[in-house]
Design a protein around this motif. Structure first.
Motif, PDB file in Angstrom:
ATOM      1  N   ASP A 134      73.491 -14.834  51.381  1.00 14.13           N
ATOM      2  CA  ASP A 134      72.756 -13.595  51.694  1.00 14.13           C
ATOM      3  C   ASP A 134      73.197 -13.078  53.049  1.00 14.13           C
ATOM      4  N   ASP A 135      74.205 -12.243  53.164  1.00 14.43           N
ATOM      5  CA  ASP A 135      74.952 -11.712  52.055  1.00 14.43           C
ATOM      6  C   ASP A 135      76.444 -11.729  52.392  1.00 14.43           C
ATOM      7  N   ALA A 136      76.903 -12.844  53.054  1.00 15.31           N
ATOM      8  CA  ALA A 136      78.352 -12.954  53.248  1.00 15.31           C
ATOM      9  C   ALA A 136      79.054 -12.943  51.896  1.00 15.31           C
ATOM     10  N   SER A 137      78.370 -13.454  50.855  1.00 16.13           N
ATOM     11  CA  SER A 137      78.980 -13.462  49.521  1.00 16.13           C
ATOM     12  C   SER A 137      79.294 -12.045  49.057  1.00 16.13           C
ATOM     13  N   GLY A 138      78.314 -11.149  49.221  1.00 15.74           N
ATOM     14  CA  GLY A 138      78.526  -9.755  48.819  1.00 15.74           C
ATOM     15  C   GLY A 138      79.625  -9.095  49.634  1.00 15.74           C
ATOM     16  N   VAL A 139      79.665  -9.412  50.946  1.00 14.46           N
ATOM     17  CA  VAL A 139      80.718  -8.855  51.804  1.00 14.46           C
ATOM     18  C   VAL A 139      82.082  -9.318  51.310  1.00 14.46           C
ATOM     19  N   SER A 140      82.162 -10.589  50.925  1.00 16.02           N
ATOM     20  CA  SER A 140      83.453 -11.094  50.440  1.00 16.02           C
ATOM     21  C   SER A 140      83.864 -10.360  49.159  1.00 16.02           C
ATOM     22  N   GLY A 141      82.875  -9.979  48.349  1.00 19.93           N
ATOM     23  CA  GLY A 141      83.168  -9.213  47.128  1.00 19.93           C
ATOM     24  C   GLY A 141      83.664  -7.814  47.453  1.00 19.93           C
ATOM     25  N   VAL A 142      83.009  -7.170  48.417  1.00 18.94           N
ATOM     26  CA  VAL A 142      83.436  -5.822  48.819  1.00 18.94           C
ATOM     27  C   VAL A 142      84.859  -5.878  49.387  1.00 18.94           C
ATOM     28  N   LEU A 143      85.111  -6.875  50.247  1.00 13.11           N
ATOM     29  CA  LEU A 143      86.453  -6.985  50.845  1.00 13.11           C
ATOM     30  C   LEU A 143      87.510  -7.255  49.778  1.00 13.11           C
ATOM     31  N   GLU A 144      87.175  -8.101  48.839  1.00  9.95           N
ATOM     32  CA  GLU A 144      88.172  -8.459  47.822  1.00  9.95           C
ATOM     33  C   GLU A 144      88.495  -7.251  46.932  1.00  9.95           C
ATOM     34  N   LEU A 145      87.460  -6.519  46.535  1.00  7.02           N
ATOM     35  CA  LEU A 145      87.730  -5.322  45.715  1.00  7.02           C
ATOM     36  C   LEU A 145      88.491  -4.274  46.519  1.00  7.02           C
ATOM     37  N   ALA A 146      88.147  -4.147  47.794  1.00 11.70           N
ATOM     38  CA  ALA A 146      88.867  -3.187  48.645  1.00 11.70           C
ATOM     39  C   ALA A 146      90.341  -3.580  48.732  1.00 11.70           C
ATOM     40  N   ARG A 147      90.586  -4.851  48.903  1.00 17.21           N
ATOM     41  CA  ARG A 147      91.970  -5.339  49.011  1.00 17.21           C
ATOM     42  C   ARG A 147      92.758  -4.990  47.736  1.00 17.21           C
ATOM     43  N   ILE A 148      92.127  -5.230  46.604  1.00 10.12           N
ATOM     44  CA  ILE A 148      92.817  -4.994  45.333  1.00 10.12           C
ATOM     45  C   ILE A 148      93.004  -3.495  45.077  1.00 10.12           C
ATOM     46  N   MET A 149      91.958  -2.730  45.316  1.00 10.74           N
ATOM     47  CA  MET A 149      92.006  -1.288  45.022  1.00 10.74           C
ATOM     48  C   MET A 149      92.931  -0.530  45.976  1.00 10.74           C
ATOM     49  N   ALA A 150      93.186  -1.118  47.137  1.00 13.80           N
ATOM     50  CA  ALA A 150      94.044  -0.430  48.119  1.00 13.80           C
ATOM     51  C   ALA A 150      95.394  -0.080  47.505  1.00 13.80           C
ATOM     52  N   LYS A 151      95.851  -0.934  46.605  1.00  9.12           N
ATOM     53  CA  LYS A 151      97.187  -0.714  46.035  1.00  9.12           C
ATOM     54  C   LYS A 151      97.109  -0.211  44.602  1.00  9.12           C
ATOM     55  N   THR A 152      95.916   0.179  44.152  1.00 11.66           N
ATOM     56  CA  THR A 152      95.736   0.609  42.768  1.00 11.66           C
ATOM     57  C   THR A 152      95.445   2.103  42.741  1.00 11.66           C
ATOM     58  N   PRO A 153      96.287   2.914  42.112  1.00 12.96           N
ATOM     59  CA  PRO A 153      96.014   4.352  42.089  1.00 12.96           C
ATOM     60  C   PRO A 153      94.689   4.652  41.369  1.00 12.96           C
ATOM     61  N   THR A 154      93.940   5.602  41.889  1.00 13.51           N
ATOM     62  CA  THR A 154      92.679   6.012  41.255  1.00 13.51           C
ATOM     63  C   THR A 154      92.556   7.532  41.294  1.00 13.51           C
ATOM     64  N   ASP A 155      91.700   8.042  40.401  1.00 13.83           N
ATOM     65  CA  ASP A 155      91.424   9.477  40.412  1.00 13.83           C
ATOM     66  C   ASP A 155      90.059   9.772  41.037  1.00 13.83           C
ATOM     67  N   THR A 156      89.467   8.750  41.620  1.00 11.94           N
ATOM     68  CA  THR A 156      88.105   8.805  42.157  1.00 11.94           C
ATOM     69  C   THR A 156      88.158   8.302  43.591  1.00 11.94           C
ATOM     70  N   GLU A 157      87.429   8.959  44.473  1.00 14.55           N
ATOM     71  CA  GLU A 157      87.364   8.428  45.841  1.00 14.55           C
ATOM     72  C   GLU A 157      86.516   7.161  45.842  1.00 14.55           C
ATOM     73  N   LEU A 158      87.026   6.125  46.474  1.00 13.15           N
ATOM     74  CA  LEU A 158      86.274   4.866  46.554  1.00 13.15           C
ATOM     75  C   LEU A 158      85.851   4.639  48.001  1.00 13.15           C
TER      76      LEU A 158
END
Ligand code: BES
Ligand code: ZN
Length: 457
Positions: free
Chosen positions: A270-294
């Protein structure tokens, strides 16, 4: 090549603005499942639960209570992580009430009371004088307290109720003593409209007054000066990924967690776990093209009353609110000792986020992710601005919740991975460039069956 059959499988909120429609596929055996799985896999294959675990290890080395150096260190770390993935990152400072100060005195039959007197958080300044009347726990006050000072024992009912019960009988001031078995006098709150001076003393001093009242009339004076909040500064950390220029739907998805912990708590789940999830998705999405602002974000002062997320939500223009189609909140996503994943909404209704989560859960984990009703986290301010929002959490909670035992050794990598797979696939379902924009107005019925559960916490 003929276009794929159009399928709309969302239950309660997903809407497809134009044909060919997007597919939110809940059924791994449906004809279009392969392609959705292929999209899911783009995200899922990149999730590194070891990285998440290491982030939690770093963050939970020391407490991160809002307004402390511990929080600030975490904020700087999160910011530098986002930047290392290539994000433009903003620190959003805001103030929150971190404490209360005030100087209070009591006198008894004209003699200064020599014990420690604590000012209730929220007490008005001023002096009240009158006969002292002992009202016990004040859960059922019938005595006429007009012009009098109420002496109250702490316990059983809330501070609000105690003060209100004596105020309703005309009391001019409150002296409260501590409950059995508790030392000190650092407690007490008064609320809006409870405009009488209110102070706390320790149990021994209180019992002495009770004894004195058995033999004589007592006149008490309660005086409160300089009663005011102390403000601290906390921060939100926000990393924005702009959509591909030629494929911008104008829509925004936000993904959040809170980085602050309770006082003295390592807050691994509570809630370093959630932060690690946000960071991990950010890391992955950084290199993934999207049509939506994240927008990936971690909030401060959640534990002080969702202050950071309320602040963030208040900074959104109406145009941004209208364009924000979903907020995913990850809070407590990694405990070995907690129950299964559940999606909570403040009103207990399904929305686009729970639809996406349920559909993703069916695809990637072949499980039904249930939903339920709960506030108590940073999805609430988004919901209150009309943005579909849900909290991803495990319930029932682990026994270490808000304790010094909320440590790294209680974290399950499998649990972390599963939640981030589901949230990541849900986000990507909308954000991937091949799916058209969503409109908020229309609702498509669909076959993703997922149940409401009144699950105990
Ligand atoms: N992570 C919890 C949220 C939570 C707690 C969800 C228990 C489900 C069950 C969060 O950090 C928290 O503790 N929130 C506060 C609420 C806030 C308004 C201070 C809480 O629930 O006491
Ligand atoms: Zn939390």
């Amino acid at each position: 090549m003929p276009k794929k059959a159009l399928t709309v499988l969302l239950a309660g909120g997903l809407v497809l603005s134009s044909a060919p429609a997007a597919v939110v596929d809940a059924n791994p055996h449906a004809p279009n499942a392969l392609s959705d799985h292929a999209f899911d896999n783009k995200i899922i294959k990149k999730i590194k639960e070891d990285r998440m675990y290491n982030q939690i290890a770093l963050l939970s080395e020391s407490p991160r209570e809002a307004g402390t150096q511990g929080e600030y260190n975490a904020v700087q770390y999160i910011k530098s992580e986002f930047e290392s993935y290539g994000y433009e990152t903003e620190l959003q400072p805001f103030e929150f009430e971190s404490g209360w100060e005030g100087t209070s005195t009591i006198s008894i039959n004209g003699t200064d009371f020599d014990g420690d007197v604590h000012t209730f958080n929220g007490s008005v300044n001023g002096t009240a004088q009158g006969s002292l009347v002992y009202v016990g726990l004040a859960n059922d006050v019938t005595a006429d307290l007009d012009g009098k000072i109420a002496l109250i024992e702490r316990g059983e009912i809330s501070f609000y109720e105690k003060v209100q019960n004596v105020l309703d009988q005309g009391a001019e001031g409150v002296i409260m003593f501590n409950r059995e078995g508790e030392e000190g006098n650092d407690f007490g709150y008064t609320y809006d409209g409870q405009d009488i001076p209110a102070v706390a003393i320790n149990r021994d001093a209180g019992l002495q007054l009770v004894e004195q009242l058995e033999t004589e009339e007592v006149t008490a004076t309660v005086s409160v000066e300089g009663s005011k909040p102390i403000y601290g500064t906390s921060y939100n950390v926000i990393a924005t990924k702009k959509p591909h220029k030629n494929k911008d739907t104008g829509q925004i998805i936000t993904v959040g967690a809170h980085h602050d912990s309770v006082e003295g708590g390592p807050g691994a789940n509570d809630d370093a776990s959630g932060v690690s999830g946000v960071l991990e998705l950010a890391r992955i999405m950084a290199k993934t093209p999207t049509d939506t602002e994240l927008r990936f974000m971690t909030f401060g002062a959640e534990e002080k009353g969702l202050v950071g997320s309320y602040h963030y939500a208040s900074t959104l223009s109406q145009d941004e609110v209208d364009r924000t189609v979903a907020h995913f909140q990850m809070d407590m996503i990694g405990s070995k000792d907690a129950g299964d994943l559940i999606m909570f909404t403040p009103d207990g209704e399904k929305n686009l986020v729970t639809d996406l989560g349920a559909a993703a859960g069916a695809r990637v984990a072949e499980e039904m992710v249930e939903y339920g009703q709960l506030g108590r986290s940073d999805h609430v301010p988004f919901f209150e601005r009309g943005i579909p929002a849900a909290l991803f959490i495990h319930a029932p909670l682990e026994p270490w919740y808000h304790s010094p035992e909320d440590t790294l050794d209680k974290i399950s990598k499998e649990k972390l991975k599963e939640v981030v797979e589901i949230v990541g696939s849900g986000v990507y379902q909308i954000a991937r460039p091949d799916t058209p924009a969503l409109e908020n107005a229309k609702v498509a019925p669909g076959p993703v069956d997922y149940d409401f559960e009144d699950r105990p916490l």
